[in-house]
Design a protein around this motif. Structure first.
Motif, PDB file in Angstrom:
ATOM      1  N   ILE A   1      -4.104   6.827   2.944  1.00  0.00           N
ATOM      2  CA  ILE A   1      -2.672   6.637   3.153  1.00  0.00           C
ATOM      3  C   ILE A   1      -1.960   7.798   2.481  1.00  0.00           C
ATOM      4  N   HIS A   2      -1.270   8.574   3.266  1.00  0.00           N
ATOM      5  CA  HIS A   2      -0.623   9.775   2.743  1.00  0.00           C
ATOM      6  C   HIS A   2       0.785   9.443   2.253  1.00  0.00           C
ATOM      7  N   ALA A   3       1.305  10.318   1.440  1.00  0.00           N
ATOM      8  CA  ALA A   3       2.624  10.080   0.837  1.00  0.00           C
ATOM      9  C   ALA A   3       3.699   9.899   1.898  1.00  0.00           C
TER      10      ALA A   3
ATOM     11  N   LEU B   1       0.826  -1.208   0.000  1.00  0.00           N
ATOM     12  CA  LEU B   1       0.000   0.000   0.000  1.00  0.00           C
ATOM     13  C   LEU B   1       0.864   1.265   0.000  1.00  0.00           C
ATOM     14  N   LYS B   2       1.981   1.238   0.717  1.00  0.00           N
ATOM     15  CA  LYS B   2       2.908   2.373   0.683  1.00  0.00           C
ATOM     16  C   LYS B   2       3.419   2.584  -0.738  1.00  0.00           C
ATOM     17  N   ASP B   3       3.845   1.510  -1.374  1.00  0.00           N
ATOM     18  CA  ASP B   3       4.369   1.612  -2.739  1.00  0.00           C
ATOM     19  C   ASP B   3       3.285   2.119  -3.691  1.00  0.00           C
ATOM     20  N   LEU B   4       2.052   1.624  -3.521  1.00  0.00           N
ATOM     21  CA  LEU B   4       0.959   2.050  -4.383  1.00  0.00           C
ATOM     22  C   LEU B   4       0.706   3.552  -4.240  1.00  0.00           C
ATOM     23  N   THR B   5       0.753   4.045  -3.003  1.00  0.00           N
ATOM     24  CA  THR B   5       0.523   5.471  -2.758  1.00  0.00           C
ATOM     25  C   THR B   5       1.595   6.323  -3.421  1.00  0.00           C
ATOM     26  N   GLN B   6       2.825   5.874  -3.333  1.00  0.00           N
ATOM     27  CA  GLN B   6       3.908   6.627  -3.962  1.00  0.00           C
ATOM     28  C   GLN B   6       3.771   6.628  -5.481  1.00  0.00           C
ATOM     29  N   ARG B   7       3.335   5.507  -6.056  1.00  0.00           N
ATOM     30  CA  ARG B   7       3.161   5.437  -7.509  1.00  0.00           C
ATOM     31  C   ARG B   7       1.988   6.307  -7.966  1.00  0.00           C
TER      32      ARG B   7
ATOM     33  N   GLY C   1       1.201   9.240  -7.030  1.00  0.00           N
ATOM     34  CA  GLY C   1       1.624  10.628  -7.225  1.00  0.00           C
ATOM     35  C   GLY C   1       1.029  11.573  -6.211  1.00  0.00           C
ATOM     36  N   PRO C   2       1.565  12.786  -6.135  1.00  0.00           N
ATOM     37  CA  PRO C   2       1.173  13.738  -5.092  1.00  0.00           C
ATOM     38  C   PRO C   2      -0.241  14.273  -5.246  1.00  0.00           C
ATOM     39  N   GLY C   3      -0.817  14.250  -6.421  1.00  0.00           N
ATOM     40  CA  GLY C   3      -2.156  14.798  -6.594  1.00  0.00           C
ATOM     41  C   GLY C   3      -3.264  13.794  -6.372  1.00  0.00           C
ATOM     42  N   ALA C   4      -2.924  12.570  -6.004  1.00  0.00           N
ATOM     43  CA  ALA C   4      -3.926  11.505  -5.875  1.00  0.00           C
ATOM     44  C   ALA C   4      -4.163  11.158  -4.405  1.00  0.00           C
ATOM     45  N   ARG C   5      -5.294  10.521  -4.160  1.00  0.00           N
ATOM     46  CA  ARG C   5      -5.585   9.973  -2.836  1.00  0.00           C
ATOM     47  C   ARG C   5      -5.779   8.473  -2.980  1.00  0.00           C
ATOM     48  N   VAL C   6      -5.132   7.730  -2.106  1.00  0.00           N
ATOM     49  CA  VAL C   6      -5.270   6.272  -2.069  1.00  0.00           C
ATOM     50  C   VAL C   6      -5.765   5.910  -0.677  1.00  0.00           C
ATOM     51  N   ALA C   7      -6.824   5.097  -0.610  1.00  0.00           N
ATOM     52  CA  ALA C   7      -7.392   4.746   0.696  1.00  0.00           C
ATOM     53  C   ALA C   7      -7.802   3.281   0.706  1.00  0.00           C
ATOM     54  N   LEU C   8      -7.463   2.610   1.788  1.00  0.00           N
ATOM     55  CA  LEU C   8      -8.003   1.277   2.061  1.00  0.00           C
ATOM     56  C   LEU C   8      -9.407   1.473   2.598  1.00  0.00           C
TER      57      LEU C   8
END
Length: 387
Positions: free
Chosen positions: A137-139, A24-30, A32-39
């Motif tokens: 999950i923040h950058a 999930l950390k890797d996915l968040t970094q991929r 990019g800064p303008g996106a939000r990734v959440a479980l």
């Protein structure tokens, strides 16, 4: 499960598998800064309950889910209609990457029409409050709990609350999904859920997804308990009359340490239906449960502890282990065709109710060998010829 959003987020994060946290950390970094990734969803719910989730659902806002799936370098599928993707993890598990969206239901029971939305929109479109929790999950790999609809209070109260007044009218399958969750997690129905049960029943025949949920119910840890929830909520009519006690009886066998596979539950469900073939087709059960049921109801010997033996004990409590070919040879029947004739004679006696135990079968076989038995009602042959 007490504390602020940050503390609860860290608590849920700690209950994930280490390899899942890394992914999930890797996915968040991929992303990019303008996106939000959440479980989201069940993984967050179960993590807050102290469980280690295996299934992961991820919502992506501000990034293309298919492109993000491709960027992971893992096998993936893109579902173009909804803008979603499924990634296969190295251990074989599947993760759904869902584009944050809103939904509308032009036809109750039909498929929803998606439209792009925010993470908050995505949470508000879900089925129950405790399934609408998210772990953004923040950058910087900080996590916090996002509770958009009061799901945390539902989780504390262990109650199942639909998110809006027309939830079960729009998608009646949510009723069965709720029963599955309630049976598995020991949840109670919120009054709003009970108020909407008639809406779900009225739309059940127009909601194909409901049949899929009934099939999934048979794969629950205790299907009888989930089915009993439907009955308690006034929705027992979704299952054949008499099915729930049979499913609960199998639950009891399983609780006692016996292995009860989903196919045995499916066969028990079919046994209660006046049209088992039609029910099997409607639920998409395939041919194996019906074949298992036929074997359980037959006179063929069943291996002790097998699904056939388990179902036979449930559905034919007066059944007993019939004599086998080896048994009749030991009692004096010569090997060869005479064995089949003797077994056919005994089977006819069983069907006629003239023998009710292995002891009575042995006595009947002795009479048969000495020519002293009356022919059974179906006219099976007399004693076999000697060697």
């Amino acid at each position: 499960m007490r504390g602020g959003a940050a503390a609860l987020g860290e608590q849920a994060w700690a209950h994930l598998r280490p390899e899942d946290r890394d992914w999930l950390k890797d996915l968040t970094q991929r992303a990019g800064p303008g996106a939000r990734v959440a479980l989201v969803g069940g993984a967050v719910r179960d993590a807050l309950l102290g469980e280690t989730p295996l299934d992961l659902d991820v919502v992506v806002e501000g990034a293309d889910a298919g492109a993000l799936a491709a960027a992971t370098g893992l096998p993936f599928l893109v579902h173009a209609a909804f803008g979603n993707a499924t990634v296969t993890l190295p251990d074989g598990r599947h993760v759904d990457l869902v584009r944050a969206r809103r939904e509308s239901y032009p036809v109750p029971g039909g498929n929803p029409v998606p439209a792009p939305g925010t993470l908050q929109d995505d949470l508000r479109r879900r089925d129950f409050g405790l399934n609408a929790l998210a772990l953004p999950i923040h950058a910087a790999v900080r996590v916090t709990l996002l509770d958009e609809v009061g799901g945390l209070a539902d989780l504390h109260a262990r109650t199942l609350r639909p998110l809006h007044p027309h939830s079960l009218h729009e998608d009646a399958s949510r009723l069965v999904r709720g029963a599955r969750l309630a049976g598995r997690l020991g949840l109670t129905a919120h009054p709003e859920l009970l108020r909407q049960v008639p809406d779900a029943l009225a739309l059940a025949d127009h909601t194909p997804r409901l049949q899929a949920e009934l099939r999934l119910l048979l794969h629950e840890p205790a299907p009888g308990r989930a089915a009993h929830m439907l009955e308690d909520w006034g929705a027992g009519a979704l299952l054949p009359s008499g099915a729930i006690p049979r499913l609960e009886a199998l639950d009891a066998r399983q609780a006692a340490g016996q292995t009860v596979p989903p196919q045995a539950y499916a066969a028990a469900l079919l046994s209660a239906s006046p049209e088992p073939a039609a029910l099997a087709a409607r639920l998409g059960l395939g041919e194996k449960p019906a074949a298992l049921l036929a074997r359980a109801l037959s006179d063929a010997p069943a291996t002790p502890g097998s699904p056939e033996a388990l179902l036979r004990a449930l559905l034919r409590p007066d059944a007993y282990p019939a004599l086998t070919g080896r048994d009749v040879v030991a009692l004096g029947v010569p090997p060869g065709p005479a064995v089949g004739q003797a077994l056919s004679h005994l089977a006819a006696l069983r069907r006629a109710g003239q023998v009710r135990s292995p002891e009575e079968e042995r006595a009947a076989l002795t009479a048969y060998l000495h020519g002293n038995s009356s022919p059974p009602p179906d006219g099976s042959s007399g004693p076999p010829a000697g060697p």
